[in-house]
Each structure stands twice: as structure tokens, then as C-alpha cells.
Design an enzyme around this catalytic site. Structure first.
Site, PDB file in Angstrom:
ATOM      1  N   ARG A 239       2.464  -7.322   9.485  1.00 28.93           N
ATOM      2  CA  ARG A 239       0.728  -7.882   8.896  1.00 28.93           C
ATOM      3  C   ARG A 239       0.482  -9.577   8.992  1.00 28.93           C
ATOM      4  NH1 ARG A 239       1.712  -7.572   3.518  1.00 28.93           N
ATOM      5  NH2 ARG A 239       2.274  -5.405   2.526  1.00 28.93           N
ATOM      6  N   HIS A 243      -0.670  -6.786   1.557  1.00 29.14           N
ATOM      7  CA  HIS A 243      -1.659  -5.898   1.829  1.00 29.14           C
ATOM      8  C   HIS A 243      -2.957  -5.413   1.637  1.00 29.14           C
ATOM      9  CE1 HIS A 243      -1.354  -1.642   0.756  1.00 29.14           C
ATOM     10  NE2 HIS A 243      -1.782  -1.595   0.149  1.00 29.14           N
ATOM     11  N   TYR A 251       5.451 -12.014  -1.946  1.00 28.95           N
ATOM     12  CA  TYR A 251       6.832 -11.666  -1.625  1.00 28.95           C
ATOM     13  C   TYR A 251       7.358 -12.105  -0.667  1.00 28.95           C
ATOM     14  CZ  TYR A 251       3.156  -8.445  -0.684  1.00 28.95           C
ATOM     15  OH  TYR A 251       2.104  -7.874   0.562  1.00 28.95           O
TER      16      TYR A 251
HETATM   17  C1  LIG Z   1      -0.029   8.643  -1.797  1.00 32.07           C
HETATM   18  C2  LIG Z   1       0.148   7.466  -2.238  1.00 32.07           C
HETATM   19  N1  LIG Z   1       1.092   6.988  -3.103  1.00 32.07           N
HETATM   20  C3  LIG Z   1       0.518   5.662  -3.128  1.00 32.07           C
HETATM   21  C4  LIG Z   1      -0.624   5.074  -3.038  1.00 32.07           C
HETATM   22  C5  LIG Z   1      -0.618   3.362  -3.025  1.00 32.07           C
HETATM   23  N2  LIG Z   1      -0.740   2.535  -2.004  1.00 32.07           N
HETATM   24  C6  LIG Z   1      -1.455   2.246  -0.965  1.00 32.07           C
HETATM   25  S1  LIG Z   1      -1.323   1.362   0.245  1.00 32.07           S
HETATM   26  C7  LIG Z   1       0.927   1.755   0.177  1.00 32.07           C
HETATM   27  C8  LIG Z   1       1.597   1.150   1.024  1.00 32.07           C
HETATM   28  C9  LIG Z   1       1.177   1.946   2.736  1.00 32.07           C
HETATM   29  O1  LIG Z   1       2.780   1.395   3.298  1.00 32.07           O
HETATM   30  P1  LIG Z   1       2.699   2.221   4.580  1.00 32.07           P
HETATM   31  O2  LIG Z   1       2.806   2.859   4.731  1.00 32.07           O
HETATM   32  O3  LIG Z   1       4.198   1.233   5.392  1.00 32.07           O
HETATM   33  O4  LIG Z   1       1.509   1.282   5.106  1.00 32.07           O
HETATM   34  P2  LIG Z   1       1.016  -0.271   5.603  1.00 32.07           P
HETATM   35  O5  LIG Z   1      -0.092  -0.946   4.048  1.00 32.07           O
HETATM   36  O6  LIG Z   1       2.445  -1.057   5.567  1.00 32.07           O
HETATM   37  O7  LIG Z   1       0.048  -0.388   6.450  1.00 32.07           O
HETATM   38  C10 LIG Z   1       0.812   1.713  -0.887  1.00 32.07           C
HETATM   39  C11 LIG Z   1       1.960   3.045  -1.730  1.00 32.07           C
HETATM   40  C12 LIG Z   1      -1.449   5.434  -2.080  1.00 32.07           C
HETATM   41  N3  LIG Z   1      -2.331   5.657  -1.272  1.00 32.07           N
HETATM   42  N4  LIG Z   1      -1.446   7.062  -1.789  1.00 32.07           N
END
Ligand SMILES: Cc1ncc(C[n+]2csc(CCOP(=O)(O)OP(=O)(O)O)c2C)c(N)n1
Ligand SMILES: [Mg+2]
Length: 319
Positions: A239, A243, A251
Site C-alpha cells: 500500500r 494503514h 514503521y
Molecule cells: C477481528 C479484528 N481484529 C483486529 C482488527 C483491527 N484491524 C483493522 S485492520 C487490521 C489489519 C489488517 O491487516 P491485513 O489483513 O493485512 O489487511 P490490510 O490492512 O493490510 O489491507 C487490524 C488488525 C479488526 N478490525 N478486526
């Protein structure tokens, strides 16, 4: 097989639409016009477009918190997506869902979710529904590297495997889940290796190469339609922004960011199309201008739309 010229140009246009759309959202967020948060898709366009270019209107996708790109690639209306992000009455959820809740059943977008990994069981249920109805549809389920550590991933893929459901599990490995690097939470490098545990094929492709993603999806769809079940496609990508919100993503090492910016999927595809003689500089400019125009119109539509009335707050909340 390389897609037709029309298809390639359409793919280029969609990738540009997503990029310019996200740049606008970022700008509007900075102006305090976006309620809630945003997770931008810029940098990952080749994944959504490479997958969705293989899907027909009646096929399905299940999206994520980083979902604007998936929805645009599957045919969502730019104006209604933008209006929803700005919390306007003319948006897909009448302004009550926001960035993470775009759905449009008329083009097969079954919805997005802010719960990481929660789309996977929904896609498995969709696959089961397709199988029971006996149609030749498929469903593509997008999720991240972080989601692949959730229980839903393991249970969902296992069920889809044993029932041979027509599901494409599309893992967008952008190396990070929020600020957590993949290598801190996984001892394997290729997430596609996990497919072996469920007896299905798994492939890792360059997620910044739209044609590589396109090919992998095509093969997976053919397999699904032969009744042979799901495939796990890991797309390695990055990306461009942090985030969410204004996360400065400090980071991430500077060299890493530079490396991936050089691999920008849009610049690469543009270069490739020019090389292949599919696109001229002139035609490219024309498409780019048309896309800017469409995005401007979407922003104008959204900005000029009204907010929902307070009395509407509890309407349509439950089915
Ligand atoms: C069940 C759950 N745990 C934690 C979160 C907090 N959270 C939101 S996005 C995220 C990271 C997700 O990473 P990834 O699956 O790699 O997707 P990306 O954001 O990199 O597209 C987290 C931990 C959440 N929304 N839902
Ligand atoms: Mg990730």
C-alpha cells in the site's frame, strides 16, 4: 493468453480510476469532509482489477476494510461510493455505512467488513449457495496477510475445499497488518503454502503485475467451473499510504517504500501497453483526462448531495 485490446484498455482505465479516486478521498479526508476512517487502496490496484477483469456482472466479490478498489473494479458507481464515503444521503448506504460498508448486489458486490477475516465465511456461504443453485457463477474473496492468521481463514478454506466450492481466495499480501510486519507473525514467507494444508492449489503472484494476477484468476476460475473447488491466490503488493487515516507509516524502512514505489502497478502497466503498441501517449493522455473528469464529477455529486436527516438514523438499520 493476453486479453483483447479493449479489455486491456478497460483494465488500465479501472486502475487509474481507483488511483485517482483514492487520491481524492485522501484530499477530502485532509479537509475534514470524511466522517470516520479510511483505508486507502492506492498501490494495490493490479489485484482488484486483475481479478475482477475475469468476473462477469453476475459473479460475486466479498470485500474488506480496504475495499474502495474492489468495488470500483467490480463496477460500483463512482458517485455513490464517493457519496457514501462523505456520509451523504445519495451514497450506497444512504450515508450511514461509510467507507467500510459499500455493497451493490446489482453488480455482485456482496459487501465489505471492518472485521478482519470476516468476509471469508461469507464467501464460503456464497460458494455453497452457487453450488446448491447449480449456476456457473464464482465468488472472489479479498482479504489481507493479517486476515490469513484468523481462524476464519483456516475454517473457511477447509470447508470450501471439502465441498469443492467455486471460491477464489485472494490474499493481498501487502507485507503489513497495521504496523505489524508479516515476518513478525508468520514463520513462512509464502502465504500460498497454506493451501497445501487444505488440499487445494495455492499460488503466489506479483500483485503489482495486473496481467500476472489476471492469469492466475483465469486459471482458478476455470478450475472452479470444472467443479474442482477453490484456489488460494496470494498477490504480493504494497500500500502506498499508511494503514488508515493519516498514519505516516514510519514503521516501514525508506528503502522498502522506494523499492515498491518503483514497482507502481499503474506505471508498469502503462509502460507495458505502450511497448505492446496497445496504447499511444496520446491515447493514454485521453484516458487519463476522461478518468480525472469522472472523478471530478463523483466528487461534485457527493459534495452537493445532502446529509441524511436525523430522523432517518434508525431506518434500514436492520433487515
Ligand atoms: C477481528 C479484528 N481484529 C483486529 C482488527 C483491527 N484491524 C483493522 S485492520 C487490521 C489489519 C489488517 O491487516 P491485513 O489483513 O493485512 O489487511 P490490510 O490492512 O493490510 O489491507 C487490524 C488488525 C479488526 N478490525 N478486526
Ligand atoms: Mg496487510
Amino acid at each position: 493468453m493476453i486479453p483483447s485490446k479493449e479489455k486491456l484498455l478497460e483494465m488500465y482505465r479501472k486502475m487509474l480510476e481507483i488511483r485517482q479516486f483514492e487520491e481524492k478521498v485522501y484530499e477530502l479526508y485532509g479537509q475534514n469532509l470524511v466522517p470516520g476512517t479510511i483505508h486507502l487502496y492506492a498501490g494495490q490496484e493490479a489485484v482488484a482489477v486483475g481479478i475482477c477483469a475475469n468476473l462477469r456482472r453476475g459473479d460475486y466479490i466479498v470485500s474488506t476494510h480496504r475495499g474502495h478498489g474492489h468495488c470500483i473494479a467490480k463496477g460500483a458507481d463512482l458517485k455513490r461510493v464517493m457519496a457514501e464515503i462523505l456520509g451523504k444521503k445519495t451514497g450506497y448506504c444512504k450515508g450511514k455505512g461509510g467507507s467500510m460498508h459499500i455493497a451493490d448486489f446489482s453488480v455482485g458486490i456482496l459487501g465489505a467488513t471492518g472485521v478482519v477475516g470476516a468476509g471469508i465465511p461469507i464467501a464460503v456461504g456464497t460458494g455453497l449457495s452457487i453450488k446448491l443453485r447449480g449456476t456457473d457463477q464464482v465468488v472472489a474473496c479479498f482479504f489481507g496477510d493479517g486476515a490469513s492468521n484468523q481462524g476464519t481463514f483456516h475454517e473457511g478454506i477447509n470447508m470450501a475445499a471439502i465441498w469443492k466450492l467455486p471460491v477464489l481466495f485472494v490474499c493481498e499480501n501487502n507485507l503489513y497488518a497495521m504496523g505489524t510486519r508479516q515476518s513478525r507473525v508468520m514463520l513462512i514467507e509464502k502465504i500460498s503454502e497454506r493451501a497445501a494444508a487444505y488440499g487445494i492449489p495455492g499460488v503466489t503472484v506479483d500483485g503489482n503485475d495486473v496481467l500476472a494476477v489476471y492469469e492466475a484468476a483465469k486459471e482458478a476460475i476455470e478450475r472452479a467451473k470444472r467443479g474442482e473447488g477453490p484456489t488460494l491466490i496470494e498477490c504480493r503488493t504494497y500500500r502506498h499510504k499508511g494503514h488508515s487515516r493519516m498514519d505516516p507509516a514510519t514503521y516501514r524502512p525508506k528503502e522498502e517504500v522506494e523499492y515498491w514505489l518503483k514497482k507502481d502497478p499503474i506505471k508498469r502497466f502503462r509502460g507495458r501497453l505502450l511497448e505492446m503498441g496497445i496504447l499511444t501517449e496520446e491515447e493514454a493522455k485521453k484516458i487519463e483526462d476522461e478518468v480525472s473528469q469522472a472523478i471530478e464529477e463523483a466528487v461534485k455529486f457527493a459534495l452537493e448531495s445532502p446529509y441524511p436527516e436525523p430522523e432517518e438514523a434508525l431506518k434500514d438499520v436492520y433487515a
